[in-house]
Design a protein around this motif. Structure first.
Motif, PDB file in Angstrom:
ATOM      1  N   SER A  18       0.820  -1.215   0.000  1.00 23.91           N
ATOM      2  CA  SER A  18       0.000   0.000   0.000  1.00 23.91           C
ATOM      3  C   SER A  18       0.855   1.268   0.000  1.00 23.91           C
ATOM      4  O   SER A  18       0.370   2.334  -0.367  1.00 23.91           O
ATOM      5  N   THR A  19       2.118   1.152   0.400  1.00 21.81           N
ATOM      6  CA  THR A  19       3.025   2.299   0.324  1.00 21.81           C
ATOM      7  C   THR A  19       3.532   2.511  -1.092  1.00 21.81           C
ATOM      8  O   THR A  19       3.584   3.627  -1.598  1.00 21.81           O
ATOM      9  N   ILE A  20       3.911   1.434  -1.759  1.00 19.41           N
ATOM     10  CA  ILE A  20       4.463   1.535  -3.114  1.00 19.41           C
ATOM     11  C   ILE A  20       3.397   1.957  -4.117  1.00 19.41           C
ATOM     12  O   ILE A  20       3.632   2.813  -4.972  1.00 19.41           O
ATOM     13  N   ILE A  21       2.203   1.354  -4.027  1.00 20.26           N
ATOM     14  CA  ILE A  21       1.126   1.686  -4.964  1.00 20.26           C
ATOM     15  C   ILE A  21       0.527   3.032  -4.563  1.00 20.26           C
ATOM     16  O   ILE A  21      -0.132   3.146  -3.540  1.00 20.26           O
ATOM     17  N   GLY A  22       0.780   4.052  -5.350  1.00 19.99           N
ATOM     18  CA  GLY A  22       0.311   5.387  -4.984  1.00 19.99           C
ATOM     19  C   GLY A  22       0.163   6.301  -6.176  1.00 19.99           C
ATOM     20  O   GLY A  22      -0.319   5.890  -7.242  1.00 19.99           O
ATOM     21  N   VAL A  23       0.638   7.532  -6.039  1.00 15.03           N
ATOM     22  CA  VAL A  23       0.453   8.540  -7.079  1.00 15.03           C
ATOM     23  C   VAL A  23       1.107   8.143  -8.397  1.00 15.03           C
ATOM     24  O   VAL A  23       0.647   8.528  -9.472  1.00 15.03           O
ATOM     25  N   GLY A  24       2.181   7.369  -8.331  1.00 11.53           N
ATOM     26  CA  GLY A  24       2.894   6.999  -9.547  1.00 11.53           C
ATOM     27  C   GLY A  24       2.124   6.103 -10.486  1.00 11.53           C
ATOM     28  O   GLY A  24       2.546   5.906 -11.635  1.00 11.53           O
ATOM     29  N   LEU A  42       9.884  -3.914 -20.898  1.00 12.01           N
ATOM     30  CA  LEU A  42      11.241  -4.287 -20.496  1.00 12.01           C
ATOM     31  C   LEU A  42      11.821  -3.277 -19.506  1.00 12.01           C
ATOM     32  O   LEU A  42      12.424  -3.655 -18.497  1.00 12.01           O
ATOM     33  N   VAL A  43      11.616  -1.996 -19.788  1.00  4.50           N
ATOM     34  CA  VAL A  43      12.098  -0.934 -18.904  1.00  4.50           C
ATOM     35  C   VAL A  43      11.480  -1.071 -17.511  1.00  4.50           C
ATOM     36  O   VAL A  43      12.171  -0.933 -16.489  1.00  4.50           O
ATOM     37  N   THR A  44      10.193  -1.351 -17.471  1.00  4.40           N
ATOM     38  CA  THR A  44       9.513  -1.501 -16.178  1.00  4.40           C
ATOM     39  C   THR A  44      10.042  -2.703 -15.409  1.00  4.40           C
ATOM     40  O   THR A  44      10.242  -2.635 -14.187  1.00  4.40           O
ATOM     41  N   MET A  45      10.297  -3.796 -16.114  1.00  7.87           N
ATOM     42  CA  MET A  45      10.837  -4.989 -15.463  1.00  7.87           C
ATOM     43  C   MET A  45      12.217  -4.724 -14.872  1.00  7.87           C
ATOM     44  O   MET A  45      12.521  -5.142 -13.743  1.00  7.87           O
ATOM     45  N   ILE A  46      13.072  -4.019 -15.610  1.00  2.00           N
ATOM     46  CA  ILE A  46      14.414  -3.686 -15.096  1.00  2.00           C
ATOM     47  C   ILE A  46      14.301  -2.784 -13.875  1.00  2.00           C
ATOM     48  O   ILE A  46      15.013  -2.961 -12.879  1.00  2.00           O
ATOM     49  N   ALA A  47      13.387  -1.808 -13.924  1.00  6.06           N
ATOM     50  CA  ALA A  47      13.184  -0.913 -12.791  1.00  6.06           C
ATOM     51  C   ALA A  47      12.717  -1.672 -11.554  1.00  6.06           C
ATOM     52  O   ALA A  47      13.152  -1.386 -10.429  1.00  6.06           O
ATOM     53  N   ILE A  48      11.849  -2.661 -11.754  1.00  5.96           N
ATOM     54  CA  ILE A  48      11.369  -3.480 -10.628  1.00  5.96           C
ATOM     55  C   ILE A  48      12.521  -4.277 -10.028  1.00  5.96           C
ATOM     56  O   ILE A  48      12.615  -4.426  -8.799  1.00  5.96           O
ATOM     57  N   LEU A 194       9.755   5.252  -8.259  1.00  2.00           N
ATOM     58  CA  LEU A 194       8.368   5.127  -7.799  1.00  2.00           C
ATOM     59  C   LEU A 194       8.237   4.099  -6.677  1.00  2.00           C
ATOM     60  O   LEU A 194       7.225   4.067  -5.981  1.00  2.00           O
ATOM     61  N   PHE A 195       9.248   3.244  -6.522  1.00  2.00           N
ATOM     62  CA  PHE A 195       9.221   2.191  -5.505  1.00  2.00           C
ATOM     63  C   PHE A 195       9.950   2.594  -4.226  1.00  2.00           C
ATOM     64  O   PHE A 195      10.097   1.770  -3.325  1.00  2.00           O
ATOM     65  N   GLN A 196      10.437   3.834  -4.152  1.00  4.41           N
ATOM     66  CA  GLN A 196      11.290   4.207  -3.024  1.00  4.41           C
ATOM     67  C   GLN A 196      10.562   4.282  -1.694  1.00  4.41           C
ATOM     68  O   GLN A 196      11.188   4.336  -0.639  1.00  4.41           O
ATOM     69  N   GLY A 226       4.999  -4.778  -7.578  1.00  5.23           N
ATOM     70  CA  GLY A 226       5.692  -4.755  -8.862  1.00  5.23           C
ATOM     71  C   GLY A 226       4.880  -5.404  -9.960  1.00  5.23           C
ATOM     72  O   GLY A 226       4.842  -4.917 -11.102  1.00  5.23           O
ATOM     73  N   GLY A 227       4.200  -6.506  -9.636  1.00  2.00           N
ATOM     74  CA  GLY A 227       3.361  -7.182 -10.615  1.00  2.00           C
ATOM     75  C   GLY A 227       2.214  -6.306 -11.082  1.00  2.00           C
ATOM     76  O   GLY A 227       1.872  -6.285 -12.273  1.00  2.00           O
TER      77      GLY A 227
END
Length: 374
Positions: A18-24, A42-48, A194-196, A226-227
């Motif tokens: 619930s912290t990660i899923i937000g405004v982003g 692919l970019v999103t997967m690397i970021a995760i 966005l995951f910070q 992330g999923g």
């Protein structure tokens, strides 16, 4: 008085999700498509993966010092002066994240729902809600996240699943995108930023019932959050295509507008999605606000953080209103987020390396209870 260790692994995972899923959630597909066109997935997967590495570092540190806070084991490893300076930078960073999240919330609300409401009112309302909520203890903080989690995750999954029926596979090809990885790096770092919010886990681990299971909580937290982020990018690119997505300021909101329930029970789901999104924004803002005041109280040596939650409100509001417009705000978000990775990844990595080299470990909870002087 020390807060009892009563947070379960499931609750810890709920806090992360619930912290990660937000405004982003709203601009996420736009960031991904701008970085690599059809390589957005692919970019999103690397970021995760980058965000997962950061969370792994935080969790390993927490397991190595299961009864110590971030401030305490930082002092132990690198000395009080350097430790407090770095943690104050982290506090400032999370204060910035809080203010920017509140500003983004205000921009979305006055653009999509309350078009005649002044921006300052919507921003201040959300900050006040976070301020009041942040005056509670860590137990209440945990219960709030646990309570709101189903209201965030299940509707979001439903909307994404329904939208995928309109997706076109050809829009997502080629999967590797239009350029080399180095050109995609700024976009990767922006999405990873966005995951910070997962950094709040440093505050949670010392209060887990079983710190040995902290890694399990972090794994499920990142897997679900992330999923969901990855599925949102897949759905947006699959439905709109890369060129159309680049023209949308908030692609996820547009995705909800094009999605209908079976049987046309609801022709558009954007109103329901915004209700879910507001809840997600609150939990994210609540976490970053709570982490800011909680950690700051530890740095300055206060026994309670309640006073600080009111004290920093005017500063957060002023920072939230600093960007001239929404485009300026997103430029600041990208820069602040990318620089923040130095703190949220680099600092835990440094601490873990020092802890391993110096063979430093903190006392377990049982040892600390048995020896109050520890």
């Amino acid at each position: 008085m020390e807060t009892p260790k009563q947070i379960t692994t499931i609750q810890a995972a709920a806090i992360l999700i619930s912290t990660i899923i937000g405004v982003g959630v709203l601009p996420l597909p736009l960031f991904a498509v701008r970085a690599a066109d059809t390589g957005a997935i692919l970019v999103t997967m690397i970021a995760i993966l980058i965000a997962s590495a950061s969370l792994w570092l935080i969790t390993k540190l927490g397991q190595r010092f299961p009864s110590l806070t971030l401030v305490q084991y930082s002092d132990l490893l690198i000395g009080k002066a350097l430790s407090r300076t770095t943690i104050m930078l982290i506090v400032l960073f999370f204060a910035l994240l809080t203010s920017l999240a509140a500003r983004e919330f205000g921009e979305v609300v006055i653009t999509s729902v309350l078009k005649k409401t002044p921006l300052e009112i919507t921003v201040l309302a959300m900050l006040l809600l976070a301020t009041i909520s942040a005056r509670n203890d860590l137990t209440t903080f945990t219960y709030i996240h646990h309570f709101y989690l189903p209201l965030i995750v299940f509707p979001a999954i439903l909307i994404v699943a329904l939208s995928l029926k309109n997706a076109q596979l050809v829009y997502m090809q080629p999967i590797w995108g239009s350029g080399p990885i180095p050109q995609m790096l700024p976009g990767i770092l922006t999405i990873a930023a966005l995951f910070q919010g997962s950094f709040v886990y440093t505050m949670v681990i010392p209060h887990l019932r079983n710190p040995a299971r902290a890694m399990k909580g972090s794994f499920w937290g990142m897997l679900i959050a992330g999923g969901l982020y990855l599925s949102i990018v897949v759905a947006a690119v699959g439905v709109f295509g890369t060129e159309e997505t680049k023209k949308l300021l908030w692609p996820t909101l547009e995705l909800a507008k094009t999605t209908t329930l079976p049987g046309n029970i609801l022709e558009r789901l954007d109103a329901a999605f915004l209700a879910v999104w507001v809840t997600a924004v609150f939990t994210t803002l609540f976490s970053s606000y709570y982490f800011t005041v909680h950690t700051l109280s530890k740095v300055v040596g206060l026994r309670d953080h309640k006073l600080l939650s009111l004290f920093i409100l005017p500063t957060l509001f002023a920072m939230a209103m600093y960007p001239e417009n929404i485009l300026d705000m997103y430029e600041i978000v990208a820069v602040v987020g990318q620089l923040g990775l130095i703190l949220t990844i680099g600092y835990p990595l440094l601490l873990l390396i020092i802890a391993v080299l110096r063979k430093k470990r903190g006392p377990s909870h049982e040892q600390k209870q048995g020896n109050p002087a520890t």
